[in-house]
Motif scaffolding. Sequence first.
Motif, short mmCIF file in Angstrom:
data_model
loop_
_atom_site.label_atom_id
_atom_site.label_comp_id
_atom_site.label_asym_id
_atom_site.label_seq_id
_atom_site.Cartn_x
_atom_site.Cartn_y
_atom_site.Cartn_z
N LEU A 140 0.90 -1.43 0.05
CA LEU A 140 0.28 -0.27 -0.03
C LEU A 140 0.78 1.42 -0.44
N SER A 141 2.12 0.82 0.46
CA SER A 141 3.04 2.27 0.54
C SER A 141 3.36 2.63 -0.06
N SER A 142 3.61 1.30 -1.71
CA SER A 142 4.38 1.65 -3.13
C SER A 142 3.06 1.78 -3.42
N VAL A 143 1.82 1.88 -3.17
CA VAL A 143 1.37 2.43 -4.26
C VAL A 143 1.10 3.68 -4.17
N SER A 144 1.23 4.76 -2.54
CA SER A 144 0.22 5.78 -1.92
C SER A 144 1.80 6.57 -2.92
#
Length: 982
Positions: free
Chosen positions: A149-153
């Motif tokens: 999720l942090s990668s996506v953000s």
Amino acid sequence: MAADSEPESEVFEITDFTTASEWERFISKVEEVLNDWKLIGNSLGKPLEKGIFTSGTWEEKSDEVSFADFKFSITHHYLVQESIDKEGKDELLEDVIPQSMQDLLCMNNDFPPRAHCLVRWYGLREFVVIAPAANSDAVLSESKCNLLLSSVSIALGNTGCQVPLFVQIHHKWRRMYVGECQGPGVRTDFEMVHLRKVPNQYTHLSGLLDIFKSKIGCPLTPLPPVSIAIRFTYVLQDWQQYFWPQQPPDIDALVGGEVGGLEFGKLPFGACEDPISELHLATTWPHLTEGIIVDNDVYSDLDPIQAPHWSVRVRKANNPQCLLGDFVTEFFKICRRKESTDEILGRSTFEEEGREIADITHALSKLTEPAPVPIHKLSVSNMVHTAKKKIRKHRGVEESPLNNEVLNTILLFLFPDAASEKPLDGTSSTDNNNPPSESEEYNLYNQFKSAPSDSLTYKLALCLCMINFYHGGLKGVAHLWQEFVLEMRFRWENNFLIPGLASGPPDLRCCLLHQKLQMLNCCIERKKARDEGRKTSSSDNVTNTYSWDAGKAGDQLGPDKLKDTDKEKGEVGKSWDSWSDSEEEFFECLSDTEELKANGQESGKKGGLKEMANLKPEGRLHQHGKLTLLHNGEPLYIPVTQEPAPMTEDLLEEQSEVLAKLGTSAEGAHLRARMQSACLLSDMESFKAANPGCFLEDFVRWYSPRDYIEEEVIDEKGNVVLKGELSARMKIPSNMWVEAWETAKPIPARRQRRLFDDTREAEKVLHYLAIQKPADLARHLLPCVIHAALLKVKEEENLENISSVKKIIKQIISHSSKVLHFPNPEDKKLEEIIHQITNVEAIIARARSLKAKFGTEKCEQEEEKEDLERFVSCLLEQPEVLVIGAGRGHAGRIIHKLFVNAQRAAAMAPPEEELKRMGSPEERRQNSVSDFPAPAGRELILRTAVPRPAPYSRALPQRMYSVLTKEDFRLAGAFSSDTSFF
């Protein structure tokens, strides 16, 4: 120098800590894909039209990204739309929230009947999903989920992409997604809850409103009103009172023969079980506001009858058993069997099989050897009668797979001429006097390479199908085939023509078996004509016009056309075997004498004529229009010629192989030409006999007019005259035509060698039929069965008139014609055709089931009937159909009644209950709720726009979707927050 070089060597030992980690590489790859797909910046589309999620076109693009050695697939799903004109709007775009956020509040496409789950839950027109590439892989740990999720953000922030990006977590069957959407100063988080057991407080609207408000956490005291959309789905499974209108086939009637033989020409049709298993009614309240309705654990205002929108879908039974499909599939299964007829019937047709067959082949070769005396018919019949005796000796009545009654019914159906006292009068060999040859259905056999629908082959295919399905399976098929072959032998011996076959040479557009039967008929016709000719003395005045040989001779085409077309084709089509026979081979003159008489020849030109030097004309058919002989000016006469030998496609193939094997040497080419010119030589001899004193030019003018070129020239006196000469190919030195002309003697057709040996050809056909295994037989006849099945489907479709089925049938016909036109089609392709036919049958059965259940035939008002029929046809073709007038419309009342009856049947309520319902209006209203079962599915969408996280933040869209079924509870929330003012 040495000192200087030392620090350099140390440089290579320095560890570079700026190398990208696996995580950074993953983010970089995601950014790269988003850039490649041009998903950067805000692309505003048009407002979503109503129903566009179902009617519009969805497309997707995929790529692969890796996190270390773990592979993910990244997929972009989007609705195809026209891009809007961006001119003059650039300055406005700066402050506009992303398109996806705006879509969260759009109410035009709630609860789409067919869409990706994320489209249903969040109302998005475009999104990107990152999921484990392998189906078995799953992201299970919380830390990995957070890392993704942090990668996506980070990827969204770096690229400025405003398309929502989701990551699939947990096992794939759970359909769990978390995601994010970023815009200028705004962000939406997509979160999800998935439980098997539902907490009690969330089974109704009031509990869900509580969780929605607490999740938003809006700091404003008077909270803006929440907009609500609700859909309840009710499932009707009990259709028992509404009968399934499929009559089972009357097997007793078939066996008992009460219906008569015609039953064997019909195919069964329809599903054995109800092809519609469930009806799903969705009652929708699309625009409600919080406070207008009450729905809690004690009381609910949500009465399905009062719902403003009703929509219906039907659930089709999985692969319903269809009679026609089973019928054809079972027949197709025979194609894979290996056993021979003898093995299936558990006995050898001939004792000491090997020796007997060797004897027979020897006997056959004896039959066809040149002989100075006519063949005595007993030699063949004795041999066959002994075979019949052996078969009968082996076969006991009690062990026959088919009982006599069924067998006789079938044989009478196949051979209707056997019922009359005279088996056949010989005047016609077609079954129907007026076949519907112009109709499209009749001519399907051309495309499928099957057989005409009124032919014996076609009927045989249907009978074998029927036997295989109802009477003894494979053994029954073998038994019937054996009887059929014996019947063919009997007809050949006794000169009885086979009914249900078009006269003339084998039709190469039909299946090989049909061609073989036609070939046998040709042989019977020749033999019949010859035998009748023997019985009649040469001086009798015989007026019998029955002769296949005379068929072309009496043709009324223009003479030029007659020979140019038919004869040139005939050159290749002649039996080359006959050319190679020895000179002593006899020719039965009598049959051709008949032919001469049949075509109006005077009886004075018979055997008493002697060949003299001046040669009197013999074997004339009729004068050829205005043509005269070039050298003596006598009228040119068309001769009576021998008919070309009929050939089936396997013989043609065999012949072409032999001709090809002769090679390209001069000797091979010469031999090939001689073999092919047997017919040409025969025609030249007939022509010379009919036209004494003729030359090659005369023959060419009649036989191949294109090879005689005429030009207008001016002679010495200045007159325009026609001067003719042979074409260039006729002037080639040692030309085959010139050679043949020189060797040809003036002999009329009746005294020439036979081009077609009917005895040998008939025995070859009978042998071919006898050695066919049931599997070979099924392969021969499968095109006929598919042809019959398609005709049946078309006939049934005409009764229902379903437009989508018409298109599918056309597609099946074009597909089948490609597959069946070539020999030995693949099993997989044949299975596909049968599967398509079964699908169409199921669609028609569904249409009938729905028509029966909705009582379209019982409607008294024409307008209501049309509306219902339209409604039923939409149910078949569309995933979900809106009920006009909801519960108060005509279709709605019928659906309501279906549910009421099903409820009463489930509760075993006596009919008296109906009377009690007619109490006070309040009582009726309460009872009407129980007309329906508990909803099988409850779906709610809650929407609002509030400032988050602070009172002074921008008001942004918030949305929560909830679905509650018997074993599944899901909340899918999209919560937006202001990242500039928080």
